[in-house]
Scaffold this active site. Structure first.
Site, short mmCIF file in Angstrom:
data_model
loop_
_atom_site.label_atom_id
_atom_site.label_comp_id
_atom_site.label_asym_id
_atom_site.label_seq_id
_atom_site.Cartn_x
_atom_site.Cartn_y
_atom_site.Cartn_z
N ASP A 11 0.86 -1.19 0.00
CA ASP A 11 0.00 0.00 0.00
C ASP A 11 0.90 1.23 0.00
O ASP A 11 1.64 1.47 0.96
CB ASP A 11 -0.90 -0.02 1.24
CG ASP A 11 -2.00 1.04 1.18
OD1 ASP A 11 -2.11 1.72 0.15
OD2 ASP A 11 -2.74 1.17 2.17
N ASP A 106 -2.83 2.59 -6.08
CA ASP A 106 -1.81 2.67 -5.04
C ASP A 106 -1.70 1.43 -4.16
O ASP A 106 -0.99 1.45 -3.16
CB ASP A 106 -2.05 3.89 -4.15
CG ASP A 106 -3.42 3.87 -3.47
OD1 ASP A 106 -4.24 3.02 -3.84
OD2 ASP A 106 -3.64 4.71 -2.59
N GLU A 107 -2.38 0.34 -4.50
CA GLU A 107 -2.24 -0.86 -3.68
C GLU A 107 -2.46 -2.12 -4.51
O GLU A 107 -3.17 -2.10 -5.52
CB GLU A 107 -3.18 -0.83 -2.48
CG GLU A 107 -4.65 -0.76 -2.83
CD GLU A 107 -5.55 -0.79 -1.60
OE1 GLU A 107 -5.23 -1.53 -0.64
OE2 GLU A 107 -6.57 -0.09 -1.61
#
EC number: 2.7.7.7
Length: 356
Positions: A11, A106-107
């Protein structure tokens, strides 16, 4: 239960804001808020850790963020650039494994049970990925390492920013017992409130309840929570996962007749769906309303819009129209849901960061 898998959840830390602070030295160390003009009706997409100290968080109205953080720097952001950086991060992931399941820009989950580097330890892989991202891209990432996706995701949030938490199979239940249930993936505001009323605050509290009692009180959420708190989750990392819809629903504590309460629920759902679509960088064209009556009869109605959208106002207006056409007010409602389907990526189009 398969405990042989080696799963990493990566993350990125305050991704959009961190990219801006990396690229613009004048933003470093300052409360940066991505979400547009605070004088207009906008929503915070993300913010820097400096802004979070003031209580600012994603999905918050920008006007509220400005009140909490009057010295905050508000910008619209550059979604095309964030996509480019996200692709660079995924290229780094691909050096270690091809089994990658992105959740958003983003993850992502990575299955490194058999990794390209030949590393025997998933902890070593995770640390190497963190260091590579930092050295090559100047960004920090947090990592959770465990034998299933559920625990890995919780663990990645445990020591932010730039931290790593490893949960071995024999440590899983003790780890989950100490976690507030609000941190369990899939526990939203409504479920959290129900758990609070039941006196369930931590994993340890949750574990005291029988499977039947949890299902009776929380329905399908109870079924999953009973297993999750015991570390039972065998969902595989799916590199071909492509979300087909984004939605939100709730079961009322008491059956509802008042259409105003139903409309309020739809407005709340529309805001949450907008925030999720922005995070996924998608927009949709079809709005679906779900109603379940007190006798458990369930209906769904859908409306296809003229254009794709991720705007909460447009989503709400479509759902409210479906509600007015479907609900007479004569029979009480047990459950209401709102879903946006027919999704497609926004990518280099002008993704809307301003909402309600």
């Amino acid at each position: 239960m398969d405990t042989s898998r080696k799963i990493i959840h990566i993350d990125m830390d305050a991704f959009y804001a961190s990219v801006e602070q990396r690229d613009h030295p004048e933003f470093r160390g300052k409360p940066l808020i991505i979400g547009g003009d605070p004088n207009k009706r906008g929503v915070v997409a993300t913010c820097s850790y400096e802004a979070r100290k003031f209580g600012v968080h994603s999905a918050m109205p920008t006007r509220q963020a400005a009140k909490l953080c009057p010295n905050g720097i508000f910008i619209h952001g550059n979604m095309a650039h964030y996509v480019e950086v996200s692709n660079q991060i995924r290229e780094i992931f691909s050096r270690y494994t091809d089994i990658i399941e992105p959740l958003s820009l983003d993850e992502a989950y990575l299955d490194v049970t058999e990794n390209k580097k030949g590393m025997k330890s998933a902890t070593m892989v995770a640390r190497d990925i963190q260091q590579t991202i930092y050295h090559e891209l100047g960004l920090t990432a947090s990592a959770g390492v465990s034998f299933n996706k559920f625990i890995a995701k919780i663990a990645s949030d445990f020591k932010k920013p730039a931290g790593m938490t490893v949960v071995a199979p024999e440590e899983a239940e003790a780890f989950l017992e100490q976690i507030p249930v609000t941190k369990f993936y899939g526990v939203g505001k409504v479920t959290a409130e129900k758990l609070h009323r039941l006196g369930i605050e931590t994993g340890a509290d949750l574990k005291k309840w029988s499977e039947w009692d949890l299902i009776r009180e929380l329905h399908k959420h109870g079924y999953h929570l009973y297993r999750h708190v015991r570390g039972r989750s065998n969902n595989i990392v799916n590199p071909h996962r492509d979300r087909k819809s984004v939605g939100k629903e709730t079961t009322f504590e008491f059956n509802v007749l008042d259409s105003r309460i139903l409309e309020q629920s739809l407005m709340q759902f529309a805001k949450k769906v907008e925030a999720r679509l922005i995070k996924l960088q998608k927009h949709g064209k079809t709005v679906v309303l779900k109603l379940r009556y007190s006798d458990f009869t369930t209906i769904t109605k859908r409306l296809t819009l003229n254009e794709y959208t991720n705007d909460a106002n447009q989503i709400y207006q479509a759902a409210a129209l479906l509600l007015r056409e479907s609900y007479t007010g004569q029979d009480s409602i047990r459950l209401i849901g709102l879903t946006v389907t027919n999704l497609k990526p926004v990518y280099f189009e002008n993704l809307r960061l301003e909402g309600l």
